[in-house]
Design an enzyme around this catalytic site. Structure first.
Site, short mmCIF file in Angstrom:
data_model
loop_
_atom_site.label_atom_id
_atom_site.label_comp_id
_atom_site.label_asym_id
_atom_site.label_seq_id
_atom_site.Cartn_x
_atom_site.Cartn_y
_atom_site.Cartn_z
CE LYS A 1 42.78 41.79 49.37
NZ LYS A 1 42.49 42.07 47.97
CE1 TYR B 1 40.33 45.35 49.59
CE2 TYR B 1 38.37 45.39 48.21
CZ TYR B 1 39.49 44.73 48.67
OH TYR B 1 39.78 43.47 48.22
CE1 TYR C 1 43.15 36.29 47.08
CE2 TYR C 1 44.59 36.01 45.19
CZ TYR C 1 43.85 36.83 46.03
OH TYR C 1 43.80 38.16 45.78
CB VAL D 1 42.80 39.75 40.04
CG1 VAL D 1 42.30 41.17 39.91
CG2 VAL D 1 41.98 38.80 39.20
CB SER E 1 45.23 41.22 45.82
OG SER E 1 43.84 41.05 45.68
#
Lengths: 304, 304, 304, 304
Positions: free
Chosen positions: B67, B189, B240, B258, B64
């Site tokens: 991102k 992605y 998160y 992660v 992530s």
């Protein structure tokens, strides 16, 4: 004995006079192009009477009506095990089905909403040798009519626009409630929805549910208890967010489809199927609902 | 000037002594097999200091963390138009992301949650000539290092298990918030998430955000305002369901993955990257969080 | 040193020229009748500078700004135990707060949303001898000003229209997250919201948060870590659904109230308070937000 | 004609032998102290037959069974206007009723869930001169029995523990779907729930619903259509999250209460009431459900 013929003729006449016809579904071209003036109604009673009026012999897309037949086949194949993967309770509001599925850990509320029917398709895919062929033959057998087909154009269109169904299927998969690949399950699911039948054929195919599981040729397809289970689910879950309204207005278990068809039945008495493509705001056939309401009012034949 | 070297060495020594290391992600084999004893930390300051300890030079799956770079590229390409398709607010609880997306009509809460990053991927897919190649080159350029690659095994594994992402993407599509085909968007992605980098490379790549948009070679990749926008999003949405906790404990904008990586930064001062594969219950690297908390406590360099 | 005076004068001049002033809250008459042309701004720095322009010395209803002071008092009383009953994460969308509370078993997302502040009120009610008197004195002490009062009319009006707060409090009670009777807790909560202060008084009262817990008279009211915790919460949760936007536009931890006040601060540097009764669509003071954005842009003093 | 007496005796014998009796409700002492060994059943047919076994003549707390009678009175008073303030659809999962109410803007899904019954109480409060007295007299009249009373202890206990109901009522009020003060509405609502009746009295009171609106003394209390409406709602909404299961297992419209009572009926045929205080996991009387299932299986008298 009642004069069903006169009553159906009257209902037909009223329907033809109706100004408000609802709105034809337009999310795929095959449905959008259907003439909204179509109206058919067909009745078959347990004691052998049969009568149809209007476009009762024209095929249309049965869509979600197929969910009942898929459920029936799944119960015939694996019995009560079906309920380990899908519940039997009404689903409440339809606009947040994915939220509900997420909160309830991937167990759909019932087999007549999309996510539930997708699970049923997965079950059939696992247990049928040639799923598409076998399921079509099952429907033909129930209706005692070999002339029932998938509309491949419709299946393809559903596939190309069915993103919410893909979302639901993938969510089910993430909760381990789909065994087969998502694409295979949805391909089969969209084929089921694409089946085309006439009011007459639908009445014939659903006859076994009013007849304790035995179809027109008296073949046993379900036990009496299984037929009753399906009827109970139709009663509480057959009309999306209008189940309560339908139970009151019509007082029959039934199932509607976005193609404008509705099938309803009184156990041990009759099956009745209507078709009028215009839908009300909740997605059920406007004139079909009215016709069924008139029918139970005039005949006093309802569950009440 | 502070003795950063001594502080990082101390943090490293503490991390090596730690008994509790968290749990390595196991949803794909490529992550599950990573040795939990890896621990790396790397710091780069705006005034030229640079130091790494432990496995700071070992590649790992950035997941992530990608991102932020995807968002940065999207902003470089289409500027403020990004915000027509994704919001900039924290997302609250993570367990019902689809529900939230459904209620909010297909507009993801921010670009650092999966659904938001999927929309960003869709934007990149539309505006990049050779999306995968161009994006990888963008990351290499930011890091001034041509030796950065996708891990195709990881991308494939993500694809085979990423049902929730497929659910999210299809839901976005049903709300018309994806232009390209779902499969194309997710393929891209998953490739982004599969990029492998070292702590050192990540610090270098994120340098431009602390430096008003200008990378190590002083090329302008974003305006100062755009860099600030991204930093603000990292601060409120980067962890998160632990954003609030991280803001307090660490007091730096950051982003975790992660794979066990965390990058954090103090605008105009430094970038710091940690890697330890064991995650805490909320999915962020356990020792990485502790290391960053120690760093800001010892150096007194935080946003507070 | 910057010319703060000139900058504030400039901001004031701009605010007076503004055409769009937002909409004054109208759910209780006491707020509805406030003149929308009021505009005040007041700055206090850690190194002793102080300056106010416009209506910086006029009292107004501090409303939700009181939530920060209530939290601060609760932390002073019971320390970390606060976090057993309320979380520290952003809350996401504001329109379904009860749903969130229901799903999360009665633990509010953070102490700056209504349900969280109600839990804090319950804590204060348990641990203060004369809750209303003691809390008011606490605020007076923080502000070094005995002339701060509850507006009993406002408290009464809030009580008569605060049905959502009663719903939230009863839901908290049903989850055993309120110790005292609902009516007592809400009566105290509504009193807190009804406090009236000037921009100047608010800047003074919040000074201790920028000063590691020590107020203007250098009395320690919180530890440095506790002050930091509160600042972190203001940063991620202080602006309802606009936290992300505020973090970007202004780049300061802050808290707004429906009475049109906003307090923001840069740790170790300054506190700034604005008041303009017109609100934007998200419920934060329209001109206040703009004034703070101008201030951090012109002074380059923000967390970034 | 069937030998109802023998069938009821048989059911009673089976119930007395049952090992599993479910769990008696314990949220208020008055319910918690009821002896779990109580079991009563009473049948009244339209053609004059009547029979009771076991504790059919012992009073118990009717609880939610009162919701049907309150709805009936509201329909008698204001007719179809009821449906402007409450819907007629099943509610889906029970654990997030406030969330549902919030999303649906304060319109309860149906009058048989708590929030819906609270709205009905509000209607009665507005239209009855002496609400408590008048409603009790209405129930007495329906049952042709003046010896029916509120249990004031129960009403008081409900009030002291009914925080979720207070939350729901306040939420309704915030959506302007309560006219009267929350406390007045809930006081009346809790009184209704506290009514104590015997199985015999309940069968008698519900007789009018099977008899097109006409009670035992042949007084018209509702039109036939109104009675049908209520029966349809009982069918789809009478058993919380077990409506689908009940429709299948029993096949009768009915309503259960947390005091262990269940009333069910077949329009134009009979009313049957059972009482056994132990509840299953979904909050419906365990042995009562089984008894009704046996009854419809043995008599073959159901809606199917």
């Amino acid at each position: 004995m009642q004069n069903f013929k006169a009553i159906l003729d009257e209902i037909y006449a009223d329907a033809k006079r109706a100004k408000e016809k609802g709105t034809v579904a337009s999310y795929i071209p095959e449905l959008a192009h259907v003439d909204e003036n179509n109206f058919g109604i067909h009745l078959r009673t347990l004691d052998g009477f049969e009568y149809g009026v209007g476009n009762f012999d024209t095929i249309f897309s049965i869509q979600s009506i197929s969910k009942v037949l898929a459920l029936s086949k799944a119960m015939a194949l694996i019995g009560e095990s079906v309920w380990e993967r899908v519940d039997v309770e009404p689903s409440g509001s339809p606009f947040n089905q994915l939220a509900l599925l997420e909160i309830e850990n991937g167990i759909p509320r019932n087999p007549l909403i999309n996510s539930g029917a997708i699970v049923i398709s997965d079950i059939l895919l696992t247990h049928l040798k040639n799923p598409k062929e076998d399921f079509l033959n099952y429907v033909r057998e129930l209706a005692s009519d070999p002339n029932i087909y998938y509309n491949l154009e419709v299946a393809r269109s559903e596939k190309n626009t069915g993103f919410k169904n893909y979302a639901a299927a993938n969510l089910l998969k993430s909760f381990n409630n789909l065994v087969n690949p998502v694409d295979d399950v949805l391909d089969f699911y969209f084929h089921q929805c694409s089946i085309e039948m006439t009011c007459n054929q639908i009445s014939d195919a659903f006859f076994f549910l009013t007849n304790k599981g035995n179809c027109l040729t008296n073949t046993a397809h379900l036990t009496g208890a299984q037929a009753k289970r399906i009827i109970a689910i139709m009663l509480t879950c057959g009309f999306y967010d209008e189940a309560g309204e339908f139970a009151f207005e019509v007082g029959l278990p039934g199932k509607s489809g976005v193609g404008g068809g509705i099938v309803a039945l009184l156990p041990n008495h009759f099956v009745i199927t209507t078709w009028s493509p215009g839908l009300n705001k909740k997605g059920n056939s406007l004139l079909g609902m009215q016709a069924l309401e008139q029918f139970t009012t005039k005949t006093k034949l309802s569950i009440f």
